[in-house]
Write a protein that holds these residues in place. Sequence first.
Motif, PDB file in Angstrom:
ATOM      1  N   MET A   1     -28.553  32.463  -8.871  1.00 56.21           N
ATOM      2  CA  MET A   1     -28.139  31.311  -8.907  1.00 56.21           C
ATOM      3  C   MET A   1     -27.455  31.494  -7.281  1.00 56.21           C
ATOM      4  N   SER A   2     -27.645  30.237  -6.527  1.00 57.13           N
ATOM      5  CA  SER A   2     -27.391  30.372  -5.140  1.00 57.13           C
ATOM      6  C   SER A   2     -25.643  29.914  -5.161  1.00 57.13           C
ATOM      7  N   LYS A   3     -25.293  30.067  -3.805  1.00 59.73           N
ATOM      8  CA  LYS A   3     -23.769  30.048  -3.704  1.00 59.73           C
ATOM      9  C   LYS A   3     -23.366  28.690  -3.932  1.00 59.73           C
ATOM     10  N   GLN A   4     -24.109  27.729  -3.552  1.00 61.72           N
ATOM     11  CA  GLN A   4     -23.760  26.347  -3.745  1.00 61.72           C
ATOM     12  C   GLN A   4     -23.965  25.838  -5.126  1.00 61.72           C
ATOM     13  N   GLU A   5     -24.766  26.367  -6.038  1.00 58.56           N
ATOM     14  CA  GLU A   5     -24.816  26.222  -7.390  1.00 58.56           C
ATOM     15  C   GLU A   5     -23.464  26.696  -8.034  1.00 58.56           C
ATOM     16  N   ARG A   6     -23.251  27.859  -7.298  1.00 58.92           N
ATOM     17  CA  ARG A   6     -22.002  28.558  -8.036  1.00 58.92           C
ATOM     18  C   ARG A   6     -20.695  27.537  -7.948  1.00 58.92           C
ATOM     19  N   ALA A   7     -20.613  27.102  -6.606  1.00 58.43           N
ATOM     20  CA  ALA A   7     -19.401  26.080  -6.145  1.00 58.43           C
ATOM     21  C   ALA A   7     -19.516  25.096  -7.106  1.00 58.43           C
ATOM     22  N   ARG A   9     -20.723  24.615 -10.135  1.00 59.59           N
ATOM     23  CA  ARG A   9     -20.327  25.095 -11.455  1.00 59.59           C
ATOM     24  C   ARG A   9     -18.757  25.064 -11.446  1.00 59.59           C
ATOM     25  N   THR A  10     -18.406  25.849 -10.459  1.00 61.87           N
ATOM     26  CA  THR A  10     -16.946  26.109 -10.565  1.00 61.87           C
ATOM     27  C   THR A  10     -16.077  24.750 -10.271  1.00 61.87           C
ATOM     28  N   VAL A  41     -11.279  30.753 -13.484  1.00 65.76           N
ATOM     29  CA  VAL A  41     -11.394  31.127 -12.135  1.00 65.76           C
ATOM     30  C   VAL A  41      -9.747  31.467 -11.590  1.00 65.76           C
TER      31      VAL A  41
END
Length: 225
Positions: A1-7, A9-10, A41
């Motif tokens: 998962m990319s950094k953008q995808e994690r952001a 999702r968060t 988180v």
Amino acid sequence: MSKQERATRTRRALIQSAANLFEECGYVPARLTKISAGAGVSRGALHFHFENKAAVAEAVEQEAARALHHAAQSVLSADTGAVQQLVDVTHTFAYMLRWDVVVRAGFQLNCEGHVETGVNFRQEWQDCMTALVTRAHEEGALADGVSQETLVTTLMAGTTGFEVLSRTDKEWLSRYSLTGFWQHMLLVLASAGTLADIDPKGTDVVIETSSRIPEQCPPPPSAPQ
């Protein structure tokens, strides 16, 4: 998962957590620590996405607005007359308010005016009904003597009442409840030539395709028999 995808999702998790908390205890008592905990988180992760509680609430409202606007546009693009679209958009919005906590919390936050987003959900709902009633008149679908202004006022009062009552009993937003409402309303507002073609239970395919369906929610029920 990319950094953008994690952001992404968060951020979605925070909006969902905030919606749950706003609905459970209201805007004022809600705490950022509980919102971040509900999303799994840290408080720092929350502040990366949102400056303060007002910003979180605004995001909840904006997400609700996007969902409701998409649903309305979908209903209005269906190949049906204006009266049927009035019925269908009511059923669609009721389903979304009943099952989607983000839509429900965003709507309530907007009505209570805790944050200034420049959007007025109830005014937009009234504008939508006004446009459809005007179209119904142009289509010759309204009964003789029906006042467009009075009809919009009646529909606004009735549908707003369902939303308010549903805050303590969500059965007010059930398809059965809305069907009963429209069975009575159509006898008053629809012309004789139109009445036989209108389904007070709503159009299954329109409601199914127009509603934003969260993964955890059941699909819209079929029309009651």
